[in-house]
Design a protein around this motif. Structure first.
Motif, short mmCIF file in Angstrom:
data_model
loop_
_atom_site.label_atom_id
_atom_site.label_comp_id
_atom_site.label_asym_id
_atom_site.label_seq_id
_atom_site.Cartn_x
_atom_site.Cartn_y
_atom_site.Cartn_z
N MET B 14 34.41 35.68 41.69
CA MET B 14 35.26 36.38 42.16
C MET B 14 36.03 37.04 40.91
SD MET B 14 36.53 34.72 45.89
CE MET B 14 37.49 36.38 46.22
N LEU B 326 41.12 26.46 39.41
CA LEU B 326 40.21 27.08 40.53
C LEU B 326 38.67 26.66 39.88
CD1 LEU B 326 41.86 30.62 40.86
CD2 LEU B 326 42.18 28.63 42.10
N LEU B 332 35.44 28.04 41.66
CA LEU B 332 35.72 29.62 41.96
C LEU B 332 36.04 30.19 40.56
CD1 LEU B 332 36.44 31.91 43.88
CD2 LEU B 332 38.75 30.78 44.20
N ILE B 334 37.91 33.46 38.95
CA ILE B 334 38.45 34.93 38.99
C ILE B 334 38.72 35.41 37.58
CG2 ILE B 334 39.91 34.33 41.23
CD1 ILE B 334 42.18 33.86 39.37
N ILE B 348 40.76 40.16 40.43
CA ILE B 348 39.94 39.12 41.65
C ILE B 348 38.99 40.15 41.98
CG2 ILE B 348 40.20 38.02 43.59
CD1 ILE B 348 43.01 37.36 42.91
N ASN B 359 34.72 33.80 50.97
CA ASN B 359 35.27 33.93 49.76
C ASN B 359 36.89 34.24 49.79
OD1 ASN B 359 32.45 33.74 48.69
ND2 ASN B 359 32.39 35.33 47.62
N CYS B 363 39.44 31.70 48.09
CA CYS B 363 40.13 32.39 47.06
C CYS B 363 41.77 32.14 47.33
CB CYS B 363 39.98 33.66 46.68
SG CYS B 363 40.96 34.49 45.45
#
Lengths: 373, 373
Positions: B14, B326, B332, B334, B348, B359, B363
């Motif tokens: 992301m 994250l 994840l 970003i 993002i 997702n 997030c």
């Protein structure tokens, strides 16, 4: 037009590249994509550099993969090392020497051509004479393994000759890397580029590249800006460099790099010397069979590349019809002639994972059948 | 150092790209490699052109994928359309406008800069004034969707403005293609490039590109040779063209093109309008959640890209620590801020396959946790 998913057949690739790819490398290719600045990806890039250094036999810190095919690797060498007005001796004995000439001209350099016949190696004597006549020449550019003819030139002798005259070398090793000896450090070569899709048996689209300390010095002291932003290696250095924080240059082709990592690992596990020996042994096997079929080679045995076998198409044989038959009946691809050899020769590749007995047996049997039709 | 096969974790991407890739596209990527001149591959390339035309909403015959990342697509536009001495109006409201400026300079062109603040769109009025003051300017270059800030500029108005003054346009659509409306023909844009790894959710490494008839005319009538051999589109045309025999230019990145074909098929099957609506809807969902967390957007709602959400990092929060958390706890990714926004914002991404509820929920939950630590 209704478009559906493209499901390719399983071809056996015995042309001038792309070569056969092992299932192991294709599997690596399709692993989940991670970010190009992910710490784990950066660790993988560091390993990739190590593996490339091994393949090139170099300790050059700047050893990377350009995020584009071999012709971009070629261009990366010329745009970074040639400044407008620089005199470059270019050896031309096939398609790729001619492409080097084009590159020099587009960089505003001056070309001194050393021509040799297609199918013969670069003449070291002629190059020596050209250097004698052009003491102001700064760079010697030549193709180690001419993909258009299958001729291998003496990169060691040419490298040493250039060094005696304090010239830099730019060397096309697209088809040689992993297939025949290439010793970047021992031969004192300065800028050497290759392709992923030849004897490394990786997917096409990447160009391994190594620059010596002298090449880096030239880049750092040049006065004219590099004309390409994408290929400006002083910018790329910030992304591939091991020191400190990686800076973003462009988005790396993450999955293709997975595949190259795996393909180089395969090479390392086999061992370079063993890979060279295998290419040579397979060539002998193919050669015996081709000669039995009455086919003769374009290149003399002494300078013949085992991984690229260019043979003359016999008189009266329909070039395209034979290649179509092999493809349609056997899913077998062999290469057409290129440039001066178009319509006159076939190029049969034995590269990387493709250099194995199964492929040779199939090729000989299918070719025999095609020639007898 | 013992090197083993690289087995990446399954990250949820992301950031600003590469974006999440569907299993279907990864599967297409790893299908067996065929030759780049194989008749079946050429049929696939023809389909790919059709699919790209649909994505770009254009009938331009020259609609292809450059065999390298988006920054090479950018360079392909500039080296082919800008001749030494040509005056180019470059709009700069983020990192990629600045890169355009660099490109013009490296082509020997003259730059007229139109600066706008980071996070704001390109001011059409300022551009109109710049054209007024520079009636000899030949090209207008701007970024449709600024990946460094998340601002969307009015490509329609800018395209029409350029046309009224008979100027060509070069448009960066790296992050916009497939995520927000982009109507190349209707908006009369001339040279538009994108990237495979954003809203198309394909692997990184390819740059979709389309040239209008006017752009092609400029290429065909230019007097200075194109400085790049690899990106000289008059040469590339011979390989991608549907007419007659394909001529070899460089070895196409076969497997990556399989993946792009599949990714574009996914887009076509969903329908462009549906894809745009989905990106918008998912953005609303993410936005509501981010605002609940007290985060504020860099870009005003009116010109905000749904697929790239740049939000300010709250005072006192450790940028790197949050992103590391994250990644380590949730796999994840970003994006960090870039250029003027480095350390000040997160980016993002909700791009292509990544723009889905799962997702967003992950997030928001993970980010909430990270911010409360």
């Amino acid at each position: 037009m209704t478009i559906r998913s493209f499901i390719p057949p399983h071809r056996i690739l015995m042309g001038p590249g792309p070569s056969d790819i092992s299932p192991q490398v294709l599997q690596a290719l399709s692993r989940p994509t991670v970010g190009h600045l992910d710490p784990l990806f950066i660790t993988m890039m560091d390993e990739l550099k190590q593996l490339l250094k091994y393949a090139f036999q170099t300790e050059n810190e700047f050893t990377i993969a350009v995020s584009a095919p071999g012709s971009a690797g070629m261009e990366a060498c010329f745009v970074n090392l040639v400044e407008p007005g620089d005199k470059v001796i270019v050896c031309r004995n096939g398609v790729f020497g001619e492409r080097m000439r084009e590159n020099v001209l587009r960089c505003g350099g001056e070309v001194v051509l050393v021509d040799d016949e297609w199918g013969t190696p670069v003449s070291v004597d002629k190059v020596a004479a050209a250097i004698e006549q052009n003491p102001d020449a700064k760079i010697l550019a030549f193709v180690h393994a001419e993909t258009s003819t299958g001729a291998c030139s003496d990169a060691k002798a040419l490298g040493q000759l250039a060094k005696r005259h304090s010239m830099l070398t730019i060397v096309d090793a697209v088809t040689s890397l992993g297939g025949v000896p290439l010793l970047v450090d021992e031969w004192q070569l300065d800028a050497v580029y290759s392709g992923s899709q030849k004897c490394l048996s990786c997917v096409p689209g990447l160009s391994p590249l190594t620059f010596s300390a002298l090449a880096i010095e030239k880049i750092q002291t040049r006065t004219a800006p590099v004309q390409s932003w994408f290929l400006d290696q002083s910018l790329v250095l910030g992304y591939w460099s091991g020191q400190g924080k990686r800076s973003y240059h462009h988005t790396a082709p993450v999955n293709s790099l997975y595949a190259l990592h795996e393909a180089l690992l395969v090479l390392k596990n086999e061992g370079l010397e063993n890979a060279w020996a295998r290419h040579s042994k397979m060539h002998q096997k193919l050669k015996a069979g081709l000669e039995t079929l009455g086919l003769s080679f374009v290149v003399d045995e002494a300078s013949r590349l085992p991984q690229l076998n260019a043979v003359y198409i016999p008189e009266g044989v329909d070039d395209a019809a034979v290649r179509r038959y092999l493809l349609q009946e056997y899913n077998l691809e062999i290469g057409a002639g290129l440039g001066a050899l178009a319509g006159k020769a076939w190029r049969i590749g034995l590269m990387g994972y493709g250099a194995r007995s199964e492929n040779i047996a199939l090729c000989l049997k299918a070719l025999q059948e095609a020639l007898q039709r």
